[in-house]
Design a protein around this motif. Structure first.
Motif, PDB file in Angstrom:
ATOM      1  N   GLU A 125       0.826  -1.206   0.000  1.00  0.00           N
ATOM      2  CA  GLU A 125       0.000   0.000   0.000  1.00  0.00           C
ATOM      3  C   GLU A 125       0.862   1.259   0.000  1.00  0.00           C
ATOM      4  O   GLU A 125       1.751   1.411   0.836  1.00  0.00           O
ATOM      5  CB  GLU A 125      -0.907   0.005   1.231  1.00  0.00           C
ATOM      6  N   LYS A 181      -0.495   9.778   6.482  1.00  0.00           N
ATOM      7  CA  LYS A 181      -0.538   8.383   6.945  1.00  0.00           C
ATOM      8  C   LYS A 181       0.867   7.897   7.300  1.00  0.00           C
ATOM      9  O   LYS A 181       1.051   7.142   8.254  1.00  0.00           O
ATOM     10  CB  LYS A 181      -1.149   7.467   5.881  1.00  0.00           C
ATOM     11  N   ASN A 182       1.870   8.334   6.544  1.00  0.00           N
ATOM     12  CA  ASN A 182       3.242   7.939   6.854  1.00  0.00           C
ATOM     13  C   ASN A 182       3.735   8.592   8.135  1.00  0.00           C
ATOM     14  O   ASN A 182       4.511   7.987   8.876  1.00  0.00           O
ATOM     15  CB  ASN A 182       4.170   8.228   5.675  1.00  0.00           C
ATOM     16  N   LYS A 239       0.941   5.026   0.832  1.00  0.00           N
ATOM     17  CA  LYS A 239       0.172   5.924   1.695  1.00  0.00           C
ATOM     18  C   LYS A 239       0.589   7.373   1.460  1.00  0.00           C
ATOM     19  O   LYS A 239       1.708   7.641   1.040  1.00  0.00           O
ATOM     20  CB  LYS A 239       0.395   5.551   3.158  1.00  0.00           C
TER      21      LYS A 239
END
Length: 68
Positions: free
Chosen positions: A37, A43-44, A39
């Motif tokens: 995925e 999100k990271n 991101k």
């Protein structure tokens, strides 16, 4: 620092690693060996913070380190 040789350093991740962490986490060739995925930056940021928190968890069995 976990350990260091003349040409290699292995250490815990720090939040200052976010830009290189994000670059790595958005590389499809890297992520094919993880969850696959890609991101976004936010999100990271969340993921890096969670990985850093794991260093202080007793009996943690999942470790990710920076290799320099």
């Amino acid at each position: 620092m976990l350990f260091e040789t003349e040409r290699l350093k292995v250490r815990e991740l720090i939040f200052d690693d976010i830009h290189v962490f994000h670059k790595m986490q958005t590389n499809p060739k890297v992520m094919q060996f993880a969850d696959g995925e890609i991101k976004n930056f936010d999100k990271n940021v969340e993921e890096l913070k969670e990985l850093i928190k794991r260093y202080s968890i007793k009996n943690n069995d999942f470790w990710i380190y920076a290799v320099v």
